[in-house]
Design a protein around this motif. Sequence first.
Motif, PDB file in Angstrom:
ATOM      1  N   LYS A   1     -12.642   9.904  13.002  1.00  0.00           N
ATOM      2  CA  LYS A   1     -11.471  10.377  12.974  1.00  0.00           C
ATOM      3  C   LYS A   1     -11.457  12.095  12.859  1.00  0.00           C
ATOM      4  CE  LYS A   1     -12.833  12.146   8.373  1.00  0.00           C
ATOM      5  NZ  LYS A   1     -12.471  12.066   6.734  1.00  0.00           N
ATOM      6  N   ASN A   2     -12.592  12.956  13.130  1.00  0.00           N
ATOM      7  CA  ASN A   2     -12.369  14.177  13.512  1.00  0.00           C
ATOM      8  C   ASN A   2     -12.705  14.260  15.507  1.00  0.00           C
ATOM      9  OD1 ASN A   2     -13.248  15.215  11.632  1.00  0.00           O
ATOM     10  ND2 ASN A   2     -14.968  14.742  11.608  1.00  0.00           N
ATOM     11  N   LYS A   3     -12.527  13.183  16.397  1.00  0.00           N
ATOM     12  CA  LYS A   3     -12.353  13.005  17.597  1.00  0.00           C
ATOM     13  C   LYS A   3     -11.028  12.285  18.295  1.00  0.00           C
ATOM     14  CE  LYS A   3     -14.586  10.850  21.935  1.00  0.00           C
ATOM     15  NZ  LYS A   3     -15.858  10.592  22.128  1.00  0.00           N
ATOM     16  N   LYS A   4     -10.117  12.960  18.946  1.00  0.00           N
ATOM     17  CA  LYS A   4      -8.770  12.055  18.952  1.00  0.00           C
ATOM     18  C   LYS A   4      -9.291  11.484  20.306  1.00  0.00           C
ATOM     19  CE  LYS A   4      -5.163  14.447  18.632  1.00  0.00           C
ATOM     20  NZ  LYS A   4      -4.121  15.033  18.657  1.00  0.00           N
ATOM     21  N   THR A   5      -8.482   9.777  20.192  1.00  0.00           N
ATOM     22  CA  THR A   5      -7.992   8.832  21.030  1.00  0.00           C
ATOM     23  C   THR A   5      -6.494   8.990  21.806  1.00  0.00           C
ATOM     24  OG1 THR A   5      -9.917   7.810  20.568  1.00  0.00           O
ATOM     25  CG2 THR A   5      -8.501   6.841  22.424  1.00  0.00           C
ATOM     26  N   VAL A   6      -6.541   9.093  23.162  1.00  0.00           N
ATOM     27  CA  VAL A   6      -5.143   9.775  23.028  1.00  0.00           C
ATOM     28  C   VAL A   6      -4.150   8.362  24.268  1.00  0.00           C
ATOM     29  CG1 VAL A   6      -3.294  10.436  24.982  1.00  0.00           C
ATOM     30  CG2 VAL A   6      -4.961  12.138  23.537  1.00  0.00           C
ATOM     31  N   ILE A   7      -3.734   7.194  24.101  1.00  0.00           N
ATOM     32  CA  ILE A   7      -3.038   5.865  24.547  1.00  0.00           C
ATOM     33  C   ILE A   7      -1.764   6.776  25.361  1.00  0.00           C
ATOM     34  CG2 ILE A   7      -2.165   3.957  24.518  1.00  0.00           C
ATOM     35  CD1 ILE A   7      -4.305   3.087  22.812  1.00  0.00           C
ATOM     36  N   LYS A   8      -2.133   6.870  27.071  1.00  0.00           N
ATOM     37  CA  LYS A   8      -0.379   5.973  27.618  1.00  0.00           C
ATOM     38  C   LYS A   8       0.399   5.266  27.133  1.00  0.00           C
ATOM     39  CE  LYS A   8      -2.545   8.053  30.877  1.00  0.00           C
ATOM     40  NZ  LYS A   8      -2.643   8.724  32.753  1.00  0.00           N
ATOM     41  N   LEU A   9       1.387   5.194  27.241  1.00  0.00           N
ATOM     42  CA  LEU A   9       2.170   4.230  26.445  1.00  0.00           C
ATOM     43  C   LEU A   9       3.597   4.921  27.649  1.00  0.00           C
ATOM     44  CD1 LEU A   9       2.509   2.306  23.558  1.00  0.00           C
ATOM     45  CD2 LEU A   9       4.579   3.227  25.147  1.00  0.00           C
ATOM     46  N   ALA A  10       3.965   4.232  28.536  1.00  0.00           N
ATOM     47  CA  ALA A  10       4.928   4.055  28.801  1.00  0.00           C
ATOM     48  C   ALA A  10       6.303   2.902  28.571  1.00  0.00           C
ATOM     49  CB  ALA A  10       5.176   3.862  30.628  1.00  0.00           C
ATOM     50  N   THR A  11       7.282   3.656  28.735  1.00  0.00           N
ATOM     51  CA  THR A  11       8.771   2.153  27.890  1.00  0.00           C
ATOM     52  C   THR A  11       9.711   2.123  29.658  1.00  0.00           C
ATOM     53  OG1 THR A  11       9.873   3.618  27.331  1.00  0.00           O
ATOM     54  CG2 THR A  11       8.285   3.461  25.876  1.00  0.00           C
ATOM     55  N   SER A  12      10.201   1.113  28.647  1.00  0.00           N
ATOM     56  CA  SER A  12      11.420   0.387  29.945  1.00  0.00           C
ATOM     57  C   SER A  12      12.797   0.993  29.580  1.00  0.00           C
ATOM     58  CB  SER A  12      11.312  -0.884  30.310  1.00  0.00           C
ATOM     59  OG  SER A  12      10.096  -1.596  30.654  1.00  0.00           O
TER      60      SER A  12
ATOM     61  N   TYR B   1       5.443   7.722  26.900  1.00  0.00           N
ATOM     62  CA  TYR B   1       6.640   7.858  28.591  1.00  0.00           C
ATOM     63  C   TYR B   1       7.983   7.465  28.656  1.00  0.00           C
ATOM     64  CZ  TYR B   1       2.379  10.800  29.824  1.00  0.00           C
ATOM     65  OH  TYR B   1       1.179  11.750  29.771  1.00  0.00           O
ATOM     66  N   PRO B   2       8.692   7.838  28.287  1.00  0.00           N
ATOM     67  CA  PRO B   2       9.783   6.718  28.095  1.00  0.00           C
ATOM     68  C   PRO B   2      10.812   6.291  29.360  1.00  0.00           C
ATOM     69  CG  PRO B   2      10.686   9.014  27.301  1.00  0.00           C
ATOM     70  CD  PRO B   2       9.363   8.750  27.628  1.00  0.00           C
ATOM     71  N   LYS B   3      11.122   5.957  30.179  1.00  0.00           N
ATOM     72  CA  LYS B   3      11.198   5.384  31.630  1.00  0.00           C
ATOM     73  C   LYS B   3      11.804   6.130  32.680  1.00  0.00           C
ATOM     74  CE  LYS B   3      16.280   4.947  32.239  1.00  0.00           C
ATOM     75  NZ  LYS B   3      17.320   3.984  32.957  1.00  0.00           N
ATOM     76  N   ASN B   4      11.207   5.911  33.990  1.00  0.00           N
ATOM     77  CA  ASN B   4      11.284   7.066  34.700  1.00  0.00           C
ATOM     78  C   ASN B   4      10.149   8.380  34.711  1.00  0.00           C
ATOM     79  OD1 ASN B   4      12.652   5.145  36.503  1.00  0.00           O
ATOM     80  ND2 ASN B   4      14.303   5.936  35.259  1.00  0.00           N
TER      81      ASN B   4
ATOM     82  N   LEU C   1      11.320  -0.065  35.412  1.00  0.00           N
ATOM     83  CA  LEU C   1      10.857  -2.393  35.534  1.00  0.00           C
ATOM     84  C   LEU C   1       9.208  -1.538  36.551  1.00  0.00           C
ATOM     85  CD1 LEU C   1      14.154  -3.415  37.009  1.00  0.00           C
ATOM     86  CD2 LEU C   1      12.388  -3.661  34.569  1.00  0.00           C
ATOM     87  N   ALA C   2       8.743  -0.516  36.552  1.00  0.00           N
ATOM     88  CA  ALA C   2       7.142  -0.853  37.520  1.00  0.00           C
ATOM     89  C   ALA C   2       6.167  -0.540  36.083  1.00  0.00           C
ATOM     90  CB  ALA C   2       7.396   0.440  38.019  1.00  0.00           C
ATOM     91  N   VAL C   3       6.348  -0.366  35.169  1.00  0.00           N
ATOM     92  CA  VAL C   3       5.670  -0.279  33.481  1.00  0.00           C
ATOM     93  C   VAL C   3       4.458  -1.488  33.978  1.00  0.00           C
ATOM     94  CG1 VAL C   3       7.089   1.088  32.356  1.00  0.00           C
ATOM     95  CG2 VAL C   3       6.668  -1.944  31.878  1.00  0.00           C
TER      96      VAL C   3
ATOM     97  N   ALA D   1      -0.639   1.836  28.433  1.00  0.00           N
ATOM     98  CA  ALA D   1      -0.029   0.586  27.394  1.00  0.00           C
ATOM     99  C   ALA D   1       1.436   0.663  28.098  1.00  0.00           C
ATOM    100  CB  ALA D   1       0.022   0.698  26.395  1.00  0.00           C
ATOM    101  N   PHE D   2       2.981   0.232  27.582  1.00  0.00           N
ATOM    102  CA  PHE D   2       3.601  -0.183  27.614  1.00  0.00           C
ATOM    103  C   PHE D   2       4.838  -1.530  26.846  1.00  0.00           C
ATOM    104  CE2 PHE D   2       2.722  -3.597  31.008  1.00  0.00           C
ATOM    105  CZ  PHE D   2       3.887  -4.949  30.313  1.00  0.00           C
ATOM    106  N   HIS D   3       5.563  -0.978  26.649  1.00  0.00           N
ATOM    107  CA  HIS D   3       6.887  -1.361  25.602  1.00  0.00           C
ATOM    108  C   HIS D   3       8.095  -2.317  26.371  1.00  0.00           C
ATOM    109  CE1 HIS D   3       9.599  -2.572  22.005  1.00  0.00           C
ATOM    110  NE2 HIS D   3       9.169  -2.269  21.833  1.00  0.00           N
ATOM    111  N   SER D   4       8.092  -3.004  26.779  1.00  0.00           N
ATOM    112  CA  SER D   4       9.334  -3.910  27.653  1.00  0.00           C
ATOM    113  C   SER D   4       9.702  -5.271  27.149  1.00  0.00           C
ATOM    114  CB  SER D   4       8.862  -3.618  29.482  1.00  0.00           C
ATOM    115  OG  SER D   4       9.629  -4.358  29.687  1.00  0.00           O
ATOM    116  N   GLY D   5      10.061  -5.653  28.142  1.00  0.00           N
ATOM    117  CA  GLY D   5      10.218  -7.297  27.959  1.00  0.00           C
ATOM    118  C   GLY D   5       9.767  -8.563  28.602  1.00  0.00           C
TER     119      GLY D   5
END
Length: 377
Positions: A50-61, A93-96, A102-104, A115-119
């Motif tokens: 909990k004292n060490k941070k892990t960052v995940i980059k997530l892009a959306t559509s 990271y929102p789209k663009n 549509l490149a996520v 990671a990404f959030h899309s359909g």
Amino acid sequence: MNRRDFLTTASVTSAALALNGCNESNRQAIDYSKHPQAKNSEKKRINFNKNKKTVIKLATSWPAHFPIMGVGVERFAKRIHDISAGSLEIKIYPKNVLVPALAVFDACSSGQIDAFHSGPYYWKGKNSAFSLYSGIPFGFTAEEINSWMLFGGGLDLWREQYAKYNLHPFMGGNTNIQMGGWFRKPINSLEDMKGLKMRIPGLGGEVFAKMGVNPILLPAGEIYTSLERGVIDATEWVGPALDIKMGFYKVAPYYYSGWHEPGSILELTFNKNTWSHLSHEQQAMIEVASSEMNSNMTYEFHAENIYALQKLEDLNVQIMQYPKEVIEAGKKSLQDVIKELSEKNQDFTKVYTSIEKHLKLSKKWSDTSLRYFLNER
């Protein structure tokens, strides 16, 4: 032993058993996902600290703060922050911003993002089977597709096929039943469908193509302008809650009830290497938070749609239904599309066979219970 000591001892014992059970469930959940690389990378896993941070980059559509879908992902990120006490951060990271809307899929597959959030239906060009994970015309409701995913083998198939692209998916929400679309001119017959340029993705687009429609795939930000300028003649989007915010009623006044997407799954998908290197605790946090997001987004769509429908009625938007001949043509076209795609793609056949089995049983139960209730209500 006095009563207080007994209760204290019993509480500690119960808590220990509960925690042990949770740990076992987490291990089973990880094994259930069948990560080919998990065993080999065990020593490389990130130790939970909990004292060490892990960052995940997530892009959306979706655009930043986009209602329900975009905001739902933001809540998911906050939930992860809270559960992990800030040690696991989902940077959105929102789209663009980092990659186009549509490149996520490709960006996550290659490791450009985590990671990404899309359909899933956006990726049918990769594998036609992927469109099935969003649902099918005349098919699963939101409740039914969730039951197939979790208890009918759908999630296993999805992860097996996405693994070939170095991806690991979760259900990331459901739009609930979608409307049939906004049209610049009314649809009075099947003939009126022919030659229409319509923004519609997935299997629904292929079904409409069989009826003479020219399906076009456009990201959210381009739909209104294309409709206003006559570049397209019609568009489906989601439902009243999001459609009213897009302003489609101003340029396409004919709004139709739908059958092409009765319960569309959205996805929260991780790069498989990123996922397998997370600790068991971090994976469990994501599993819990994604499940919460999936449920909340589904119910929020329902809640927002019922209020937005009233607003559309106040704006004198007329809700219409497709003519019977269009609906019947849609059903026939669906069977033609399924037959053609099954002949071309074994993955599609495998997934559709699983869907068909679950849907057949679900229809019988829904007709016996829900249909009866709704008719009586």
